[in-house]
Design a protein around this motif. Structure first.
Motif, PDB file in Angstrom:
ATOM      1  N   ILE A   1      28.145  32.520 -98.187  1.00 42.58           N
ATOM      2  CA  ILE A   1      28.793  31.249 -97.862  1.00 42.58           C
ATOM      3  C   ILE A   1      27.858  30.390 -97.011  1.00 42.58           C
ATOM      4  N   ALA A   2      27.167  31.057 -96.059  1.00 47.05           N
ATOM      5  CA  ALA A   2      26.224  30.308 -95.226  1.00 47.05           C
ATOM      6  C   ALA A   2      25.091  29.736 -96.077  1.00 47.05           C
ATOM      7  N   GLN A   3      24.617  30.550 -97.036  1.00 44.31           N
ATOM      8  CA  GLN A   3      23.500  30.086 -97.872  1.00 44.31           C
ATOM      9  C   GLN A   3      23.898  28.884 -98.720  1.00 44.31           C
ATOM     10  N   ILE A   4      25.169  28.907 -99.224  1.00 44.03           N
ATOM     11  CA  ILE A   4      25.638  27.739 -99.962  1.00 44.03           C
ATOM     12  C   ILE A   4      25.580  26.511 -99.047  1.00 44.03           C
ATOM     13  N   GLY A   5      25.890  26.737 -97.767  1.00 42.89           N
ATOM     14  CA  GLY A   5      25.783  25.655 -96.791  1.00 42.89           C
ATOM     15  C   GLY A   5      24.362  25.116 -96.718  1.00 42.89           C
TER      16      GLY A   5
ATOM     17  N   LEU B   1      28.719  12.700-100.650  1.00 45.54           N
ATOM     18  CA  LEU B   1      27.685  13.649-100.239  1.00 45.54           C
ATOM     19  C   LEU B   1      27.483  13.584 -98.735  1.00 45.54           C
ATOM     20  N   THR B   2      27.395  12.353 -98.206  1.00 47.52           N
ATOM     21  CA  THR B   2      27.042  12.211 -96.796  1.00 47.52           C
ATOM     22  C   THR B   2      28.202  12.522 -95.866  1.00 47.52           C
ATOM     23  N   TRP B   3      29.384  12.059 -96.242  1.00 46.67           N
ATOM     24  CA  TRP B   3      30.485  12.144 -95.279  1.00 46.67           C
ATOM     25  C   TRP B   3      31.406  13.328 -95.526  1.00 46.67           C
ATOM     26  N   LEU B   4      31.369  13.921 -96.696  1.00 48.59           N
ATOM     27  CA  LEU B   4      32.255  15.061 -96.931  1.00 48.59           C
ATOM     28  C   LEU B   4      31.456  16.356 -96.990  1.00 48.59           C
ATOM     29  N   ILE B   5      30.451  16.381 -97.857  1.00 45.85           N
ATOM     30  CA  ILE B   5      29.788  17.654 -98.121  1.00 45.85           C
ATOM     31  C   ILE B   5      28.838  18.033 -96.998  1.00 45.85           C
ATOM     32  N   ALA B   6      28.023  17.075 -96.534  1.00 44.47           N
ATOM     33  CA  ALA B   6      27.011  17.424 -95.536  1.00 44.47           C
ATOM     34  C   ALA B   6      27.612  18.028 -94.264  1.00 44.47           C
ATOM     35  N   PRO B   7      28.628  17.394 -93.650  1.00 41.14           N
ATOM     36  CA  PRO B   7      29.163  18.009 -92.422  1.00 41.14           C
ATOM     37  C   PRO B   7      29.736  19.396 -92.678  1.00 41.14           C
ATOM     38  N   MET B   8      30.466  19.532 -93.809  1.00 44.31           N
ATOM     39  CA  MET B   8      31.057  20.830 -94.118  1.00 44.31           C
ATOM     40  C   MET B   8      29.968  21.875 -94.315  1.00 44.31           C
ATOM     41  N   ALA B   9      28.870  21.473 -94.964  1.00 42.90           N
ATOM     42  CA  ALA B   9      27.782  22.419 -95.194  1.00 42.90           C
ATOM     43  C   ALA B   9      27.174  22.851 -93.872  1.00 42.90           C
ATOM     44  N   GLY B  10      27.016  21.904 -92.956  1.00 49.90           N
ATOM     45  CA  GLY B  10      26.470  22.249 -91.641  1.00 49.90           C
ATOM     46  C   GLY B  10      27.355  23.243 -90.918  1.00 49.90           C
ATOM     47  N   ILE B  11      28.672  22.966 -90.920  1.00 48.18           N
ATOM     48  CA  ILE B  11      29.599  23.891 -90.251  1.00 48.18           C
ATOM     49  C   ILE B  11      29.551  25.251 -90.940  1.00 48.18           C
ATOM     50  N   ALA B  12      29.523  25.239 -92.298  1.00 51.56           N
ATOM     51  CA  ALA B  12      29.501  26.496 -93.045  1.00 51.56           C
ATOM     52  C   ALA B  12      28.310  27.330 -92.621  1.00 51.56           C
ATOM     53  N   ALA B  13      27.141  26.692 -92.498  1.00 55.63           N
ATOM     54  CA  ALA B  13      25.933  27.441 -92.171  1.00 55.63           C
ATOM     55  C   ALA B  13      26.118  28.219 -90.877  1.00 55.63           C
ATOM     56  N   ILE B  14      26.736  27.578 -89.891  1.00 57.70           N
ATOM     57  CA  ILE B  14      26.860  28.243 -88.587  1.00 57.70           C
ATOM     58  C   ILE B  14      28.035  29.213 -88.563  1.00 57.70           C
ATOM     59  N   VAL B  15      29.227  28.712 -88.987  1.00 62.13           N
ATOM     60  CA  VAL B  15      30.437  29.528 -88.851  1.00 62.13           C
ATOM     61  C   VAL B  15      30.339  30.792 -89.695  1.00 62.13           C
TER      62      VAL B  15
END
Lengths: 505, 358, 152, 110
Positions: free
Chosen positions: A327-331, A293-307
């Motif tokens: 896609i951003a909302q899933i982030g 959760l911390t090292w895989l999903i969280a960073p990807m979710a953060g990037i998803a929100a912005i990109v």
């Protein structure tokens, strides 16, 4: 307090079998729809199936509120030998989500289908829709890891073909559906390999049993690998960045009723499974679930929100803008899930539910005024020609942008608050930046539909049918209601979050 | 008899050798250029896989893999690929490196966890020692069928099988939606797509006339025999569909469609799934759980049946009837869906041929 | 047992190799049908992994035999009594049936995926006139460019 | 005695395997469709017959023996019919048998 505490929607005999009926009813409806001689009968079948499921979901919500998690041994065999349907607060939350969206889509479906496909396809479309609905409900209700795979496929196989049926309007539906099929199948297969690894370590397929045995196991390399594979597979299904490439095509080219239903439910249910596996099944392996959760999903979710938000700004087609916004909302939701606190998860679930309502409203209303894969400009002046539909659309877009007094605002506000409390400033910054970007594209859509005038060459836009309007307005009004008084939905979300985190609500 | 039995360790080696052959076919598939070659390699892959599954003591799976992978899948692949057997080059190397590296990384990652996995053939591994063993021990008591795979498939995990049947039904719905618009009535059926040589070939028509009833009979044998040996509703359905497809190949799709119109086939698929679900509902009405076959017959009735377990015997009549009923539903759904898929594909191919010719 | 220790990494390695190869074919082939075939290999190799878990050394197919039948005695003749006592059920050693059931389901799912995928491919060929992934991408890119030029 | 019959059966099975391999080589090496079909079908029937006979001897009198006999009947029925259909289809789609030795091209070909 759950809003369903003390409520009773059916006799105890019915409630006792509600978990099975929840799934069997839409399945029966699908068969009846495929058998029915006319489109009208198929519509009745699908509506009936969806309503029975909603009824059962309400019964279960009341039952879970009264006496805690419900377990149903299918075939009379106790787990781990038999398959267990298990509904706790979290699954009931998602059951309600899926069945509400299913009923809304089903009500609107007859008039939407008439706009897009020849009459002879309607009954099979309804059957396919009911099968997807069955699969998603099964996913939320099952307590067996392999059974989850089966329902994942039940919900997907029909959906691929349904998305491809958009080809009568837009030929890209075919390539989009093919890509969706390849990616979806890879995701499901990764999931099943992951389940196989967990099975190799624990020897059982029942999720609760698996969690116990994982906690007791000595070496967990294989279990961690299994969880990682499950995470990647579900991330594909949930269109988590960077595995989201299939989603914009499928959302922009598929038939409206399919896209409206999928946008409201399919990716959300994948998030549910992700929560279930990483926080519940992996509960005994502290390091594994939390590490992923911390090292895989969280960073990807953060990037998803912005990109994804930035990508949405540069799209020219209405539905693509909305797909990237999804896609951003899933982030956002995953940032809340990974926050590690009850408040964060509650806010994430609340956001997930309101976003599902908002997106379903948007896609349904766009479909109802016969606006599909086309460009945003063709919506110019729609506000004057179809005031009722566009008013609901505008409300939903305001919610998407996070305007005050909408559920969207409240959800984001609470999420930001929870993340700030946990000290995840980077996540707060990501969501804030993404929300500001969202203002740009939401503003563009609003400006086009409300203030621009139609170009002389453009086609006229007609109002949605009464049935579709009823469905659209029901969801739009609830999203506004939850913006003013969120307590009912919020309590439900908090209950669900607390049940996963093992805290008392 | 002793000739048939090698030592256990030799069996494992033999099985590993066969798996090497399977993997070799995958290597060939990686290199193959022509689609036709790919399809035939896929077929060979499935057939070898079925052999390997036999060495792994999985006759039911081998049976299914052979009939589905090497039989039906190959047939619909060929049906879909018939008009484009041209060679398409592989992807440019520039586009290849990222997926290749990703797959290689995945392979290495998976290889790293091997030490943590159960030893090949270990009877004490968690999967073999826990739930799997419980099924073996309890089946005679709970179900009463000798074939434990059928017992688990149809009864313990009958809900999975309901889902599986639904998946097949969903595929049928999808294919009919995408391709079925054209083949509604026998009059609108496409021109003959039977084997070209069959026109006036007495050999084929005599062989087909002789074989089709026997194949149907065999399908029902496989259905009923599932309790005792390898087989069951799914395999039976595929075999039944094979009989219909043989009819279509030899006598022409138009003839088959006259005998069995698309509408009927579609209704049968839905009725199969519906029948399966109905068994579940019936159990609920009799006071059991969904799909609880013990509740199918009322206790009074079952106690009166010969050597019923309620009367101290060993026959579980409810389980037996329930398993047979749901397997029949599976057979109906699978056979009709496969036939519908075949109709859709052959109807379509000849339609585009006709469009090309005119 | 030492032989089994040597074979373990080998058979799992083959299984994982098939997974990787199937994935590679599914992701990179230009011919859409070949992509589907790769997908099929990938799905089947997941099955291989499950079946590898099911094998019990010296076991037989999970069809219950009477303990004193000739077949059961023949099977027992090549194993030592302690092994049968520890791992057998009523005097016969069986392989684990559960993965077999799961993979039966998975094979069916694979066939269903293949059917739907092929149906989509047939429609793609009718619409685009090709099943080459690169050509379809080029056609789409051209269509998009045409739309943009019309706007300008 | 039973042991000896079993060994004879085993020898027959091994012979069948040899015949199958010969057939496979034929399919790969023969010059045209028809000779290849010939190679495939003759081993299909021949090797299968030897194989079932061998297995029959090994199985003795048992239900398995009856099943083996039925299997043999079906192979005898389907395999030639399939070869016939294959050859007919090949002829129908324009394949012509190679009549001369391809290693010594005749004059009108050159």
């Amino acid at each position: 307090m759950s809003p369903f505490a003390g409520a009773q929607f059916a006799s105890p005999e019915v409630i006792q079998h509600a978990p099975a009926l929840l799934i069997a009813a839409p399945l029966t409806a699908a068969c009846v729809a495929a058998l029915s001689p006319s489109a009208r009968w198929a519509w009745f079948a699908s509506l009936g199936g969806a309503l029975v499921s909603l009824w059962m979901a309400l019964c279960l919500a009341a039952e879970v509120a009264r006496s805690g998690a419900v377990s149903y041994a299918v075939g009379g065999f106790a787990p781990p030998l038999g398959i267990e349907l298990r509904l706790d607060d979290l699954s009931v939350f998602f059951c309600l989500l899926v069945s509400v969206m299913g009923v809304a889509t089903s009500i609107a479906s007859a008039s939407l289908l008439r706009l897009e496909l020849p009459e002879r396809d309607h009954s099979l479309m309804q059957a396919g829709f009911m099968l997807a609905f069955t699969g998603l409900l099964g996913l939320t209700a099952t307590g067996d890891a392999f059974n989850a795979f089966v329902f994942l496929e039940v919900s997907s196989i029909g959906t691929y073909a349904l998305v491809a049926m958009g080809a009568s309007q837009d030929r890209r539906a075919l390539t989009a559906a093919f890509q969706y099929l390849v990616m979806g199948t890879i995701g499901a297969t990764l999931f099943v390999i992951g389940v196989g690894l967990l099975y190799a370590v624990t020897g059982t397929l029942n999720m609760a049993d698996m969690a116990e045995r994982l906690a007791a196991s000595s070496s967990d390399t294989a279990a961690i690998a299994g969880l990682a594979l499950i995470t990647v597979g579900l991330a594909l299904k949930a269109a988590m960045f960077p595995l989201h490439a299939w989603l914009p095509g499928a959302y922009s080219a598929g038939p409206t009723m399919v896209v409206a239903f999928l946008a409201g439910t399919a990716t959300k249910v994948s998030v549910y499974l992700l929560i279930r596996f990483l926080m519940d099944v992996a509960g005994g392996l502290e390091s594994a679930g939390e590490g992923l959760l911390t090292w895989l999903i969280a960073p990807m979710a953060g990037i998803a929100a912005i990109v994804a938000s930035v990508q949405a700004v540069f799209q020219t087609e209405t539905r693509r803008i909305l797909a990237y916004s999804s896609i951003a909302q899933i982030g956002y939701v995953l940032l809340g899930v990974t926050s590690g606190s009850v408040a964060g998860l509650t806010a994430a679930l609340f956001l997930l539910f309101t976003h599902a309502m908002i997106k379903t409203v948007i896609f349904l209303s766009l479909g109802a005024i016969d606006h599909r894969g086309s460009r945003l400009e063709t919506l110019a002046g729609a506000g004057r020609e179809a005031p009722w539909t566009i008013a609901a659309l505008a409300l939903a877009i305001l919610g998407l942008a996070g305007a005050p007094f909408t559920a969207g605002f409240l959800a984001k506000w609470r999420l930001l608050g929870a993340l700030a409390d946990d000290g995840r400033i980077w996540a707060v910054v990501a969501i804030a930046a993404s929300s500001l970007t969202a203002l740009v594209y939401c503003g563009r859509i609003l400006e086009t539909v409300l203030f621009r005038t139609r170009r002389p060459a453009g086609a006229t836009i007609s109002e949605a049918s009464p049935a579709a309007l009823a469905a659209i307005w029901f969801l739009a009004a609830s999203s506004v209601w939850y913006g003013v008084d969120a307590s009912a939905l919020y309590d439900l979300a908090r209950q669900a979050a607390a049940s996963v985190m093992g805290a008392s609500p | 008899m002793s000739l048939l039995l090698a030592s256990p360790e030799l069996e494992l080696v033999f099985s590993a050798l066969l798996l090497t052959l399977v993997a070799g076919l995958v290597v060939a598939l990686l290199a193959a250029r022509s689609v036709l070659t790919c399809i035939l390699l896929m077929s060979a892959f499935s057939l070898t896989m079925a052999l390997w599954l036999m060495t792994m003591d999985a006759p039911d799976v081998a049976f299914t893999e052979a009939s589905v992978g090497a039989g039906v899948s190959t047939m619909i692949l060929l049906g879909a690929a018939l008009s484009s057997t041209d060679v398409i080059p592989s992807l440019r190397p520039g586009r290849l490196w990222f997926p290749a590296v990703a797959c290689l990384a995945a392979f290495i990652g998976m290889a790293l966890i091997v030490p943590d996995l159960p030893v090949f053939g270990d009877p004490g591994s968690p999967p073999s020692a826990y739930v799997g063993r419980l099924y073996l021990e309890q089946t005679p008591h709970d179900i009463g069928a000798p074939n434990v795979v059928t017992a688990v498939l149809a009864s313990y995990r009958g809900f999975d099988t309901l889902g599986e049947t639904t998946v097949i039904f969903a595929a049928g719905v999808g294919v009919l939606l995408l391709l079925g618009g054209q083949v509604r009535s026998p009059d609108a059926a496409p021109e003959d797509v039977s084997l070209r040589a069959s026109a006036g070939s007495p050999v084929l028509s005599v062989a087909a006339r002789l074989l089709i009833p026997i194949i149907c009979l065999y399908a029902f044998y496989v259905l009923a025999h599932g309790e005792f040996g390898a087989g069951g509703g799914f395999q039976a359905g595929v075999i039944l569909a094979a009989a219909l497809i043989l009819h279509a190949l030899v006598f022409g799709v138009r003839e088959t469609m006259k005998a069995l119109p698309v509408g009927v086939v579609r209704a049968c698929a839905a009725l199969g799934v519906l029948g399966y679900a109905a068994v579940g509902f019936l159990a609920i009405l009799n006071g059991g759980r969904f799909l609880d076959y013990d509740a199918l017959l009322s206790p009074v009735f079952e106690a009166g049946l010969p050597s019923s377990h309620l009367a101290g015997g060993h026959h579980h009549w409810g389980q037996r009837i329930g398993i047979l009923a749901i397997e029949t539903g599976v057979m109906l759904a699978v056979a009709s869906t496969m036939t519908a898929i075949f109709y859709a594909f052959t109807g379509r191919v000849s339609r585009s041929d006709a469009a090309g010719a005119s | 047992m030492t032989l089994a220790l040597v074979l373990t990494p080998y058979v799992y390695g083959l299984g994982f190799f098939m997974m990787a190869a199937g994935l590679l074919i599914a992701l990179t082939s230009r011919h859409l049908i070949k992509r589907l075939i790769g997908l099929g290999v990938f799905q089947t190799s997941a099955g291989v992994f499950y079946i590898l878990l099911s094998k019990v050394s010296g076991g037989t197919a999970a069809i219950r035999l009477e303990a004193d039948s000739p077949a059961a005695e023949a099977l027992a003749s090549r194993l030592d009594a302690a092994y049968i006592a520890a791992h057998g059920v009523d005097g016969v050693v069986y392989s684990n049936p559960l993965p077999h059931v799961l993979i039966l389901t998975a094979i069916v799912v694979g066939a269903a995926t293949l059917a739907v995928g092929l149906a989509i491919i047939v429609r793609i060929r009718e619409t685009y006139g090709t099943v080459d992934f690169e050509e379809i991408s080029a056609l789409e890119a051209r269509a998009l460019r045409d739309v943009r030029e019309d706007e300008a | 005695m039973a042991e000896a019959i079993g060994w004879i059966g085993a020898v027959l099975v091994i012979a069948a395997v040899g015949l199958s391999i010969a057939g496979a080589v034929g399919v790969l090496r023969f010059p045209d469709v028809y000779t290849r079909i010939h190679a495939a079908s003759i081993t299909d029937t021949g090797a299968a017959s030897l194989m079932t006979l061998g297995l029959l001897l090994m199985a003795g009198f048992s239900p398995a023996a009856i099943k083996l006999c039925i299997v043999w009947v079906f192979i005898m029925l389907t395999s030639p019919a399939a070869a016939h259909a294959l050859a007919g289809a090949a002829f129908g789609s324009g394949h012509r048998p190679v009549l001369a030795d391809p290693r010594q091209p005749s004059e009108d070909e050159a």
